[in-house]
Scaffold this active site. Structure first.
Site, PDB file in Angstrom:
ATOM      1  N   ASP A  30      41.800   5.895  12.358  1.00 23.52           N
ATOM      2  CA  ASP A  30      41.006   4.708  12.649  1.00 23.52           C
ATOM      3  C   ASP A  30      39.725   5.145  13.358  1.00 23.52           C
ATOM      4  O   ASP A  30      39.753   5.986  14.269  1.00 23.52           O
ATOM      5  CB  ASP A  30      41.803   3.740  13.528  1.00 23.52           C
ATOM      6  N   ILE A  31      38.622   4.533  12.967  1.00 29.85           N
ATOM      7  CA  ILE A  31      37.316   4.925  13.524  1.00 29.85           C
ATOM      8  C   ILE A  31      37.186   4.532  15.006  1.00 29.85           C
ATOM      9  O   ILE A  31      36.422   5.136  15.746  1.00 29.85           O
ATOM     10  CB  ILE A  31      36.191   4.333  12.649  1.00 29.85           C
ATOM     11  N   GLU A  96      40.633  -7.850  10.420  1.00 28.00           N
ATOM     12  CA  GLU A  96      39.192  -7.819  10.121  1.00 28.00           C
ATOM     13  C   GLU A  96      38.907  -7.294   8.724  1.00 28.00           C
ATOM     14  O   GLU A  96      37.930  -7.697   8.106  1.00 28.00           O
ATOM     15  CB  GLU A  96      38.467  -6.936  11.147  1.00 28.00           C
ATOM     16  N   VAL A  97      39.747  -6.372   8.253  1.00 25.54           N
ATOM     17  CA  VAL A  97      39.537  -5.796   6.921  1.00 25.54           C
ATOM     18  C   VAL A  97      40.619  -6.361   6.003  1.00 25.54           C
ATOM     19  O   VAL A  97      41.819  -6.161   6.251  1.00 25.54           O
ATOM     20  CB  VAL A  97      39.603  -4.249   6.960  1.00 25.54           C
ATOM     21  N   HIS A 101      46.702  -3.052   5.429  1.00 22.16           N
ATOM     22  CA  HIS A 101      46.813  -1.734   6.063  1.00 22.16           C
ATOM     23  C   HIS A 101      47.815  -1.822   7.202  1.00 22.16           C
ATOM     24  O   HIS A 101      47.949  -2.852   7.857  1.00 22.16           O
ATOM     25  CB  HIS A 101      45.457  -1.251   6.572  1.00 22.16           C
ATOM     26  N   HIS A 103      48.828  -0.255  10.788  1.00 23.29           N
ATOM     27  CA  HIS A 103      48.374   0.537  11.936  1.00 23.29           C
ATOM     28  C   HIS A 103      49.553   1.360  12.449  1.00 23.29           C
ATOM     29  O   HIS A 103      50.640   0.824  12.694  1.00 23.29           O
ATOM     30  CB  HIS A 103      47.922  -0.369  13.077  1.00 23.29           C
TER      31      HIS A 103
HETATM   32  P1  5GP Z   1      42.341  -4.922  11.337  1.00 27.62           P
HETATM   33  O1  5GP Z   1      41.825  -5.559  12.584  1.00 27.62           O
HETATM   34  O2  5GP Z   1      41.702  -5.479  10.075  1.00 27.62           O
HETATM   35  O3  5GP Z   1      43.848  -4.909  11.274  1.00 27.62           O
HETATM   36  O4  5GP Z   1      41.954  -3.396  11.449  1.00 27.62           O
HETATM   37  C1  5GP Z   1      40.893  -2.803  10.791  1.00 27.62           C
HETATM   38  C2  5GP Z   1      40.740  -1.427  11.408  1.00 27.62           C
HETATM   39  O5  5GP Z   1      39.862  -0.682  10.601  1.00 27.62           O
HETATM   40  C3  5GP Z   1      40.139  -1.457  12.813  1.00 27.62           C
HETATM   41  O6  5GP Z   1      41.064  -0.869  13.729  1.00 27.62           O
HETATM   42  C4  5GP Z   1      38.849  -0.646  12.678  1.00 27.62           C
HETATM   43  O7  5GP Z   1      38.596   0.167  13.797  1.00 27.62           O
HETATM   44  C5  5GP Z   1      39.096   0.159  11.420  1.00 27.62           C
HETATM   45  N1  5GP Z   1      37.892   0.465  10.670  1.00 27.62           N
HETATM   46  C6  5GP Z   1      36.890  -0.400  10.344  1.00 27.62           C
HETATM   47  N2  5GP Z   1      35.949   0.228   9.615  1.00 27.62           N
HETATM   48  C7  5GP Z   1      36.365   1.513   9.481  1.00 27.62           C
HETATM   49  C8  5GP Z   1      35.805   2.655   8.819  1.00 27.62           C
HETATM   50  O8  5GP Z   1      34.742   2.631   8.209  1.00 27.62           O
HETATM   51  N3  5GP Z   1      36.520   3.805   8.887  1.00 27.62           N
HETATM   52  C9  5GP Z   1      37.714   3.886   9.537  1.00 27.62           C
HETATM   53  N4  5GP Z   1      38.330   5.055   9.533  1.00 27.62           N
HETATM   54  N5  5GP Z   1      38.267   2.832  10.173  1.00 27.62           N
HETATM   55  C10 5GP Z   1      37.605   1.665  10.138  1.00 27.62           C
END
Ligand code: 5GP
Length: 110
Positions: A30-31, A96-97, A101, A103
């Site tokens: 994760d970034i 957010e994405v 996925h 974690h």
């Molecule tokens: P969500 O909140 O959708 O469950 O998690 C999305 C995750 O994707 C976040 O923890 C965020 O830090 C990670 N993320 C967003 N953009 C990128 C990216 O370009 N590269 C990587 N490696 N992680 C990302």
């Protein structure tokens, strides 16, 4: 549908620190890590695409299990003995994405 950032990672269009890669599942750091080890696991195949747990159907019900199995294999390969697995489900669940996925968070470092 617009391709998400994770589609672009699978396509190699944007870089990622990949730590797990099979025919079906990709794992990358994760970034913005929330733990010493924070990996995201996603399904690579188009047929397995699902945007969120909220949108799972009979056709995609196997996908979360695939991601969990990948996380378990990864932990075992790396000697990580304790971790948390999380799905953020929907915007109101912190997602957010919109590319399903898992974690993987561990206080143990790689
Ligand atoms: P969500 O909140 O959708 O469950 O998690 C999305 C995750 O994707 C976040 O923890 C965020 O830090 C990670 N993320 C967003 N953009 C990128 C990216 O370009 N590269 C990587 N490696 N992680 C990302």
């Amino acid at each position: 549908m617009q391709p998400t950032i994770f589609h672009k990672i699978i396509a190699g269009e944007i870089p990622a620190d990949i730590v797990y890669d099979t025919d079906e599942v990709l794992g990358f750091k994760d970034i913005h890590p929330q733990a010493p080890t924070h990996i995201l696991f996603i399904a690579k195949l188009e047929k397995d695409f699902v945007s969120s747990i909220i949108d799972i159907t009979d056709q995609t019900a196997h996908v979360p299990t695939k991601l969990i199995q990948a996380a378990k294999d990864f932990a075992s390969e790396k000697g990580i003995t304790g971790y948390q697995l999380k799905f953020h489900c929907g915007k109101d669940g912190g997602q957010e994405v919109f590319f399903l996925h898992l974690h993987f968070l561990s206080q143990q470092s790689l």
